[in-house]
Design a protein around this motif. Sequence first.
Motif, PDB file in Angstrom:
ATOM      1  N   GLU A  24     -15.055  18.067  -3.684  1.00 31.45           N
ATOM      2  CA  GLU A  24     -14.242  18.212  -2.470  1.00 31.45           C
ATOM      3  C   GLU A  24     -14.337  16.993  -1.559  1.00 31.45           C
ATOM      4  OE1 GLU A  24     -16.362  20.618  -3.627  1.00 31.45           O
ATOM      5  OE2 GLU A  24     -14.648  21.667  -4.523  1.00 31.45           O
ATOM      6  N   ALA A  25     -15.334  16.148  -1.776  1.00 33.93           N
ATOM      7  CA  ALA A  25     -15.549  15.003  -0.885  1.00 33.93           C
ATOM      8  C   ALA A  25     -14.389  14.014  -0.921  1.00 33.93           C
ATOM      9  CB  ALA A  25     -16.848  14.288  -1.255  1.00 33.93           C
ATOM     10  N   ASP A  26     -13.606  14.037  -1.992  1.00 37.20           N
ATOM     11  CA  ASP A  26     -12.500  13.087  -2.118  1.00 37.20           C
ATOM     12  C   ASP A  26     -11.148  13.689  -1.747  1.00 37.20           C
ATOM     13  OD1 ASP A  26     -14.092  10.991  -2.859  1.00 37.20           O
ATOM     14  OD2 ASP A  26     -13.774  11.224  -5.015  1.00 37.20           O
ATOM     15  N   GLU A  27     -11.137  14.887  -1.169  1.00 38.02           N
ATOM     16  CA  GLU A  27      -9.888  15.579  -0.879  1.00 38.02           C
ATOM     17  C   GLU A  27      -9.527  15.515   0.604  1.00 38.02           C
ATOM     18  OE1 GLU A  27      -8.431  18.049  -3.731  1.00 38.02           O
ATOM     19  OE2 GLU A  27      -9.276  16.155  -4.400  1.00 38.02           O
ATOM     20  N   VAL A  28      -8.232  15.377   0.877  1.00 38.88           N
ATOM     21  CA  VAL A  28      -7.696  15.621   2.226  1.00 38.88           C
ATOM     22  C   VAL A  28      -6.770  16.817   2.091  1.00 38.88           C
ATOM     23  CG1 VAL A  28      -6.266  14.745   4.106  1.00 38.88           C
ATOM     24  CG2 VAL A  28      -7.828  13.193   2.919  1.00 38.88           C
ATOM     25  N   TYR A  29      -7.140  17.919   2.724  1.00 38.70           N
ATOM     26  CA  TYR A  29      -6.416  19.171   2.509  1.00 38.70           C
ATOM     27  C   TYR A  29      -5.081  19.214   3.253  1.00 38.70           C
ATOM     28  CZ  TYR A  29     -10.563  20.757   0.137  1.00 38.70           C
ATOM     29  OH  TYR A  29     -11.609  20.862  -0.753  1.00 38.70           O
ATOM     30  N   ASP A  30      -4.177  20.016   2.720  1.00 38.78           N
ATOM     31  CA  ASP A  30      -2.792  20.058   3.202  1.00 38.78           C
ATOM     32  C   ASP A  30      -2.686  20.919   4.463  1.00 38.78           C
ATOM     33  OD1 ASP A  30      -0.074  19.967   3.461  1.00 38.78           O
ATOM     34  OD2 ASP A  30       0.384  20.844   1.500  1.00 38.78           O
ATOM     35  N   PRO A  31      -2.227  20.331   5.584  1.00 40.52           N
ATOM     36  CA  PRO A  31      -2.076  21.110   6.807  1.00 40.52           C
ATOM     37  C   PRO A  31      -0.698  21.775   6.945  1.00 40.52           C
ATOM     38  CG  PRO A  31      -1.666  18.826   7.301  1.00 40.52           C
ATOM     39  CD  PRO A  31      -1.946  18.898   5.817  1.00 40.52           C
TER      40      PRO A  31
ATOM     41  N   ILE B  33       0.870  -1.177   0.000  1.00 38.73           N
ATOM     42  CA  ILE B  33       0.000   0.000   0.000  1.00 38.73           C
ATOM     43  C   ILE B  33       0.910   1.231   0.000  1.00 38.73           C
ATOM     44  CG2 ILE B  33      -1.796   1.267   1.236  1.00 38.73           C
ATOM     45  CD1 ILE B  33      -2.455  -1.444   2.643  1.00 38.73           C
ATOM     46  N   LEU B  34       0.720   2.107  -0.969  1.00 42.17           N
ATOM     47  CA  LEU B  34       1.531   3.317  -1.087  1.00 42.17           C
ATOM     48  C   LEU B  34       0.641   4.540  -0.879  1.00 42.17           C
ATOM     49  CD1 LEU B  34       4.219   4.747  -1.942  1.00 42.17           C
ATOM     50  CD2 LEU B  34       3.354   4.652  -4.300  1.00 42.17           C
ATOM     51  N   HIS B  35       0.953   5.342   0.129  1.00 47.07           N
ATOM     52  CA  HIS B  35       0.236   6.587   0.387  1.00 47.07           C
ATOM     53  C   HIS B  35       1.009   7.753  -0.229  1.00 47.07           C
ATOM     54  CE1 HIS B  35      -2.700   4.738   2.989  1.00 47.07           C
ATOM     55  NE2 HIS B  35      -1.746   4.205   3.745  1.00 47.07           N
ATOM     56  N   VAL B  36       0.311   8.616  -0.950  1.00 46.93           N
ATOM     57  CA  VAL B  36       0.971   9.704  -1.678  1.00 46.93           C
ATOM     58  C   VAL B  36       0.345  11.049  -1.330  1.00 46.93           C
ATOM     59  CG1 VAL B  36       1.449  10.661  -3.974  1.00 46.93           C
ATOM     60  CG2 VAL B  36       1.600   8.190  -3.604  1.00 46.93           C
ATOM     61  N   SER B  37       1.210  12.010  -1.012  1.00 48.58           N
ATOM     62  CA  SER B  37       0.784  13.407  -0.880  1.00 48.58           C
ATOM     63  C   SER B  37       1.821  14.262  -1.608  1.00 48.58           C
ATOM     64  CB  SER B  37       0.622  13.800   0.593  1.00 48.58           C
ATOM     65  OG  SER B  37       1.862  13.703   1.280  1.00 48.58           O
ATOM     66  N   THR B  38       1.956  15.518  -1.215  1.00 48.81           N
ATOM     67  CA  THR B  38       2.868  16.409  -1.946  1.00 48.81           C
ATOM     68  C   THR B  38       4.300  16.305  -1.436  1.00 48.81           C
ATOM     69  OG1 THR B  38       1.042  17.951  -2.374  1.00 48.81           O
ATOM     70  CG2 THR B  38       3.264  18.779  -2.739  1.00 48.81           C
ATOM     71  N   GLY B  39       4.515  16.731  -0.184  1.00 51.42           N
ATOM     72  CA  GLY B  39       5.878  16.788   0.327  1.00 51.42           C
ATOM     73  C   GLY B  39       6.348  15.546   1.054  1.00 51.42           C
TER      74      GLY B  39
ATOM     75  N   ARG C 262       5.729  -1.112  -7.878  1.00 48.58           N
ATOM     76  CA  ARG C 262       5.652  -2.128  -6.821  1.00 48.58           C
ATOM     77  C   ARG C 262       4.322  -2.121  -6.086  1.00 48.58           C
ATOM     78  NH1 ARG C 262      11.423  -1.562  -3.907  1.00 48.58           N
ATOM     79  NH2 ARG C 262      10.311   0.154  -2.921  1.00 48.58           N
ATOM     80  N   ALA C 263       3.615  -0.986  -6.115  1.00 44.51           N
ATOM     81  CA  ALA C 263       2.419  -0.836  -5.286  1.00 44.51           C
ATOM     82  C   ALA C 263       1.240  -1.642  -5.838  1.00 44.51           C
ATOM     83  CB  ALA C 263       2.041   0.629  -5.183  1.00 44.51           C
ATOM     84  N   ASP C 264       0.542  -2.292  -4.948  1.00 38.18           N
ATOM     85  CA  ASP C 264      -0.699  -2.980  -5.305  1.00 38.18           C
ATOM     86  C   ASP C 264      -1.906  -2.079  -5.105  1.00 38.18           C
ATOM     87  OD1 ASP C 264       0.198  -5.916  -5.755  1.00 38.18           O
ATOM     88  OD2 ASP C 264       1.183  -5.328  -3.883  1.00 38.18           O
ATOM     89  N   LEU C 265      -1.750  -1.069  -4.248  1.00 36.48           N
ATOM     90  CA  LEU C 265      -2.800  -0.092  -3.995  1.00 36.48           C
ATOM     91  C   LEU C 265      -2.129   1.238  -3.703  1.00 36.48           C
ATOM     92  CD1 LEU C 265      -5.728   0.813  -3.343  1.00 36.48           C
ATOM     93  CD2 LEU C 265      -5.360  -0.053  -1.008  1.00 36.48           C
ATOM     94  N   VAL C 266      -2.507   2.273  -4.456  1.00 36.77           N
ATOM     95  CA  VAL C 266      -1.993   3.619  -4.212  1.00 36.77           C
ATOM     96  C   VAL C 266      -3.152   4.478  -3.727  1.00 36.77           C
ATOM     97  CG1 VAL C 266      -0.768   5.616  -5.170  1.00 36.77           C
ATOM     98  CG2 VAL C 266      -0.348   3.325  -6.121  1.00 36.77           C
ATOM     99  N   LEU C 267      -2.999   5.053  -2.542  1.00 32.26           N
ATOM    100  CA  LEU C 267      -4.015   5.933  -1.968  1.00 32.26           C
ATOM    101  C   LEU C 267      -3.434   7.334  -1.841  1.00 32.26           C
ATOM    102  CD1 LEU C 267      -5.484   3.580   0.785  1.00 32.26           C
ATOM    103  CD2 LEU C 267      -6.428   4.094  -1.475  1.00 32.26           C
ATOM    104  N   THR C 268      -4.072   8.297  -2.493  1.00 31.57           N
ATOM    105  CA  THR C 268      -3.539   9.657  -2.538  1.00 31.57           C
ATOM    106  C   THR C 268      -4.376  10.611  -1.687  1.00 31.57           C
ATOM    107  OG1 THR C 268      -4.842  10.392  -4.455  1.00 31.57           O
ATOM    108  CG2 THR C 268      -2.800   9.198  -4.919  1.00 31.57           C
ATOM    109  N   ALA C 269      -3.772  11.734  -1.324  1.00 24.92           N
ATOM    110  CA  ALA C 269      -4.488  12.723  -0.519  1.00 24.92           C
ATOM    111  C   ALA C 269      -5.547  13.459  -1.344  1.00 24.92           C
ATOM    112  CB  ALA C 269      -3.505  13.717   0.094  1.00 24.92           C
TER     113      ALA C 269
END
Length: 213
Positions: free
Chosen positions: A173-180, A18-24, A97-104
């Motif tokens: 917007e329902a699918d977004e996690v905003y950058d803190p 599982i690969l989690h992706v955001s910006t920084g 390599r990722a089987d599932l990529v979950l992004t912010a």
Amino acid sequence: MTAPEGRGIARQTDTFRILHVSTGNVCRSPITERLTRHALVDRLGDPLSGGLIVESAGTWGHEGAPMEANAEVVLADFGADATGFVGRELLDEHVIRADLVLTATRDHRAQVISMGHSAGLRTFTLKEFTRLVRAIDPATLPDARDEGVVERARALVRAAAALRGWLLAPTAEADEVYDPYGAPITFFRSIGDEINQALDPVVTALTGVQTPH
């Protein structure tokens, strides 16, 4: 708990990454990575024994950077471990390599998919995946006790991908996690709560094990 490095970039049949992706890769994706690991430990004892590997990276990742101090505080609130985290820039090999990529966010999702590697069918925003998972009957998935967590997880991703065109977000917007990033701890905590709530049904669906109480 540190995930072992795979050799090369070939998929391993006995693991599910599982690969989690955001910006920084210093705020949202580290929080999501470590909360996922924490939730998996709660349910499975040791996720690695079940073949689940959880990682993260950033589309503009701060290579080698520690996570933000406020992100560490949020993880401590949940009893999750921030130890040893190192930021990474998202590379082709991570996606391959990722089987599932979950992004912010949807932008992150688009960036991952644009890298190719047939990533479209296994890349979702976190909240999108949560919405799809809630609509999947757990009884249609392989029983993790009989066939293993890896087989169940793969079936879950296939089922979610098949549903995607039929179960749309109520708002963009329902699918977004905003950058803190740079925000006060109160906003970090609200983002942490948001991520944790989105992860709970996902980890339950992946493992077939409800949240321990």
